[in-house]
Design a protein around this motif. Structure first.
Motif, PDB file in Angstrom:
ATOM      1  N   ILE A  74       0.816  -1.216   0.000  1.00 36.18           N
ATOM      2  CA  ILE A  74       0.000   0.000   0.000  1.00 36.18           C
ATOM      3  C   ILE A  74       0.851   1.268   0.000  1.00 36.18           C
ATOM      4  CG2 ILE A  74      -0.253   0.153   2.526  1.00 36.18           C
ATOM      5  CD1 ILE A  74      -3.097   0.751   0.006  1.00 36.18           C
ATOM      6  N   LYS A  75       2.049   1.216   0.591  1.00 37.44           N
ATOM      7  CA  LYS A  75       2.836   2.454   0.747  1.00 37.44           C
ATOM      8  C   LYS A  75       3.727   2.779  -0.441  1.00 37.44           C
ATOM      9  CE  LYS A  75       2.490   2.885   5.648  1.00 37.44           C
ATOM     10  NZ  LYS A  75       3.092   2.871   6.965  1.00 37.44           N
ATOM     11  N   GLN A 202     -10.503  -7.678   5.546  1.00 39.64           N
ATOM     12  CA  GLN A 202      -9.260  -7.541   4.786  1.00 39.64           C
ATOM     13  C   GLN A 202      -9.069  -6.084   4.321  1.00 39.64           C
ATOM     14  OE1 GLN A 202      -7.077  -9.930   4.137  1.00 39.64           O
ATOM     15  NE2 GLN A 202      -8.126 -11.918   4.048  1.00 39.64           N
ATOM     16  N   PRO A 203      -7.861  -5.721   3.898  1.00 38.94           N
ATOM     17  CA  PRO A 203      -7.607  -4.350   3.430  1.00 38.94           C
ATOM     18  C   PRO A 203      -8.605  -3.845   2.378  1.00 38.94           C
ATOM     19  CG  PRO A 203      -5.534  -5.522   3.626  1.00 38.94           C
ATOM     20  CD  PRO A 203      -6.615  -6.533   3.925  1.00 38.94           C
ATOM     21  N   TRP A 204      -8.950  -4.699   1.394  1.00 34.59           N
ATOM     22  CA  TRP A 204      -9.879  -4.242   0.336  1.00 34.59           C
ATOM     23  C   TRP A 204     -11.306  -4.070   0.866  1.00 34.59           C
ATOM     24  CZ3 TRP A 204      -6.479  -8.311  -0.078  1.00 34.59           C
ATOM     25  CH2 TRP A 204      -6.970  -9.555   0.351  1.00 34.59           C
ATOM     26  N   ASP A 205     -11.553  -4.610   2.079  1.00 35.66           N
ATOM     27  CA  ASP A 205     -12.880  -4.435   2.681  1.00 35.66           C
ATOM     28  C   ASP A 205     -13.006  -3.079   3.372  1.00 35.66           C
ATOM     29  OD1 ASP A 205     -13.852  -7.043   2.066  1.00 35.66           O
ATOM     30  OD2 ASP A 205     -12.724  -7.860   3.756  1.00 35.66           O
ATOM     31  N   TYR A 206     -11.894  -2.547   3.901  1.00 30.51           N
ATOM     32  CA  TYR A 206     -11.989  -1.292   4.667  1.00 30.51           C
ATOM     33  C   TYR A 206     -11.342  -0.090   3.976  1.00 30.51           C
ATOM     34  CZ  TYR A 206      -7.355  -2.864   6.502  1.00 30.51           C
ATOM     35  OH  TYR A 206      -6.070  -3.303   6.635  1.00 30.51           O
ATOM     36  N   ALA A 207     -10.585  -0.294   2.892  1.00 33.94           N
ATOM     37  CA  ALA A 207      -9.801   0.803   2.304  1.00 33.94           C
ATOM     38  C   ALA A 207     -10.683   1.980   1.874  1.00 33.94           C
ATOM     39  CB  ALA A 207      -8.996   0.280   1.109  1.00 33.94           C
ATOM     40  N   ALA A 208     -11.737   1.696   1.114  1.00 30.15           N
ATOM     41  CA  ALA A 208     -12.579   2.783   0.595  1.00 30.15           C
ATOM     42  C   ALA A 208     -13.306   3.497   1.733  1.00 30.15           C
ATOM     43  CB  ALA A 208     -13.585   2.227  -0.421  1.00 30.15           C
ATOM     44  N   LEU A 219     -13.494   6.612  11.593  1.00 31.40           N
ATOM     45  CA  LEU A 219     -12.188   5.986  11.397  1.00 31.40           C
ATOM     46  C   LEU A 219     -12.275   4.476  11.553  1.00 31.40           C
ATOM     47  CD1 LEU A 219     -11.668   5.656  14.580  1.00 31.40           C
ATOM     48  CD2 LEU A 219     -10.395   7.782  14.380  1.00 31.40           C
ATOM     49  N   VAL A 220     -11.238   3.809  11.042  1.00 25.19           N
ATOM     50  CA  VAL A 220     -11.097   2.360  11.180  1.00 25.19           C
ATOM     51  C   VAL A 220     -10.004   2.105  12.208  1.00 25.19           C
ATOM     52  CG1 VAL A 220     -10.505   0.183  10.027  1.00 25.19           C
ATOM     53  CG2 VAL A 220     -11.709   1.980   8.751  1.00 25.19           C
ATOM     54  N   ARG A 221     -10.305   1.307  13.218  1.00 21.57           N
ATOM     55  CA  ARG A 221      -9.321   0.971  14.241  1.00 21.57           C
ATOM     56  C   ARG A 221      -9.426  -0.515  14.579  1.00 21.57           C
ATOM     57  NH1 ARG A 221      -7.393   4.977  13.221  1.00 21.57           N
ATOM     58  NH2 ARG A 221      -6.748   6.757  14.480  1.00 21.57           N
ATOM     59  N   THR A 222      -8.291  -1.115  14.905  1.00 19.66           N
ATOM     60  CA  THR A 222      -8.344  -2.449  15.484  1.00 19.66           C
ATOM     61  C   THR A 222      -8.869  -2.300  16.917  1.00 19.66           C
ATOM     62  OG1 THR A 222      -6.124  -2.313  16.384  1.00 19.66           O
ATOM     63  CG2 THR A 222      -6.334  -3.160  14.131  1.00 19.66           C
ATOM     64  N   ASP A 229      -3.456  -2.713   9.261  1.00 15.85           N
ATOM     65  CA  ASP A 229      -2.107  -2.861   8.672  1.00 15.85           C
ATOM     66  C   ASP A 229      -2.073  -2.939   7.146  1.00 15.85           C
ATOM     67  OD1 ASP A 229      -2.950  -5.434   8.029  1.00 15.85           O
ATOM     68  OD2 ASP A 229      -1.709  -6.428   9.541  1.00 15.85           O
ATOM     69  N   PHE A 230      -3.213  -3.032   6.499  1.00 18.64           N
ATOM     70  CA  PHE A 230      -3.276  -3.158   5.034  1.00 18.64           C
ATOM     71  C   PHE A 230      -2.533  -4.385   4.501  1.00 18.64           C
ATOM     72  CE2 PHE A 230      -4.949   1.089   5.239  1.00 18.64           C
ATOM     73  CZ  PHE A 230      -5.860   1.097   4.197  1.00 18.64           C
ATOM     74  N   LYS A 231      -2.343  -5.381   5.392  1.00 19.87           N
ATOM     75  CA  LYS A 231      -1.665  -6.601   4.932  1.00 19.87           C
ATOM     76  C   LYS A 231      -2.485  -7.849   5.241  1.00 19.87           C
ATOM     77  CE  LYS A 231       2.982  -4.708   5.431  1.00 19.87           C
ATOM     78  NZ  LYS A 231       3.909  -4.344   6.492  1.00 19.87           N
ATOM     79  N   THR A 232      -3.010  -7.905   6.470  1.00 25.70           N
ATOM     80  CA  THR A 232      -3.660  -9.137   6.918  1.00 25.70           C
ATOM     81  C   THR A 232      -5.145  -8.905   7.189  1.00 25.70           C
ATOM     82  OG1 THR A 232      -3.187  -8.562   9.209  1.00 25.70           O
ATOM     83  CG2 THR A 232      -1.539  -9.885   8.048  1.00 25.70           C
TER      84      THR A 232
END
Lengths: 253, 253
Positions: A74-75, A202-208, A219-222, A229-232
């Motif tokens: 992502i970075k 997953q990242p593609w579920d929360y990115a947008a 915001l999105v937080r664990t 983390d945009f990975k797992t």
């Protein structure tokens, strides 16, 4: 950027049309990791359709997408995050209640996102310096209200096990809703039909939703308060920033 | 009967329009039995609107309705069963995902029913000698499919406590959906977006679905296999008749 944002909105509507056409044909369903983790030929073909269009217009850009292990970090540079069909179980069983999602990042910084509820023809989009709109109508920022006047969207597994105390928190609200898709659930958070959404995604579920939501006060937080983390696949909450402290009073680690 | 059926379909659409107009005004919310059992002035005014229309056209008929203790016995004469707003919490919080329901009985025998998802403008109606239609399109009878390719609609309380083994049964499916309204959930059963619906509901919540569903192969049963009593709030399942034995293998008393 304005051009890319307009391109993304057109792309996602075209992807919706592509899916609708494919729905008239026989859909081939495959089980991925477990019984309720499905993928279809339409997920894969829609992703290919979207990637081809993006790389045709922006050949230098990169892709992070749900299917087939397309995982650019992502970075690193200009990255499009794609979920061709979010809510595949709903797509297969209900032929409804699923979304296409696209998000665009530059060196890890979210620029814009789009969530398209295909069958209800609802397109939510917005980003940095871009108004958040639902089908061209401007969307209002979050307005605080009491927890006991709110509904919470939740993954059924987290709810069933009271993981992190989510069920305890929900017991102080008007109740839980389980829709079976991150995209449609997070869209309902941003239209204030739900106050928050808890899930294992997953990242593609929360990115947008992360990019669009930032413009509106979400915001999105664990559950331990970190950025995802945009990975797992991670257990996260999508909620109004101003309610975070209030929520943490009910949630345990 | 044909006349009454047409009248009912027109009435329920008018009730939907009445509700939409009231939604533009301030809605007064009152708590009934507990925090999540709400009623609004719109529930009450819509019921009054519907009862007035019915008794104007059919002054000899009787009413069994949700609000204000209007409770004519179901087996006595011509009885209209009315739920002016099913899913009042959704109505209040989401301004969406609620239904108006009407059912008509003669001496306890269901004649026809209508379920109207107001904001999505979906009218499901049908009855004895009346085709089941969704917005004029004929609805197909239930087609059997494997449990592991199905979704189940469920009240969150039953799901959380595994009452009658519902959560055990759901663990053999693709998952649970919690929509917060009997009307919209049972409509989704009859369009085969859900295989079944489990909940703790009142006569006006299941009356219309029972009559419409009968034409398509569905029935309403308590968890001990009885017909519902049309008097009290009961825990029931709405499911395809041909899956009943199969379900009972997973459900415990």
């Amino acid at each position: 950027m304005e051009d890319k944002f307009l391109f993304a909105q057109q792309l996602i509507r075209e992807a919706g049309q592509f899916i609708k056409e494919k729905m008239t044909e026989q859909v081939a369903v495959t089980i991925k990791s477990q019984n309720d983790d499905l993928v279809t030929n339409v997920d894969q073909e829609t992703q290919e359709f979207m990637i081809a269009k993006i790389l045709h217009h922006y050949p230098e850009d990169h892709i992070l997408a749900e299917e087939d292990g397309v995982r650019h970090p992502i970075k690193d540079g200009n990255v499009w995050v794609i979920d061709p069909i979010d809510g595949t179980v709903n797509f297969v069983v209900q032929k409804n209640q699923f979304a296409v999602m696209v998000a665009y990042f530059e060196d890890g910084v979210g620029q814009f996102g789009c969530i398209y509820d295909v069958m209800n023809d609802l397109l939510l989009s917005g980003g940095v310096n871009q108004k958040v709109t639902l089908n061209q109508q401007e969307v209002a920022p979050y307005q605080s209200k009491p927890l006991d006047r709110a509904l919470i969207g939740c993954n059924s597994g987290l709810f069933l096990t009271n993981e992190f105390g989510v069920t305890h928190l929900i017991s102080h609200t008007l109740g839980v809703r389980v829709y079976g898709g991150a995209g449609i659930s997070m869209l309902k958070v941003m239209t204030q039909e739900l106050m928050a959404y808890f899930s294992h995604i997953q990242p593609w579920d929360y990115a947008a939703a992360m990019i669009i939501g930032k413009q509106l006060g979400y915001l999105v937080r664990t559950f331990d308060g970190q950025e995802p983390d945009f990975k797992t696949r991670q257990k996260v909450m999508f909620l109004p920033e101003c309610e975070l402290k209030h929520f943490e009073n009910y949630l345990s680690e």
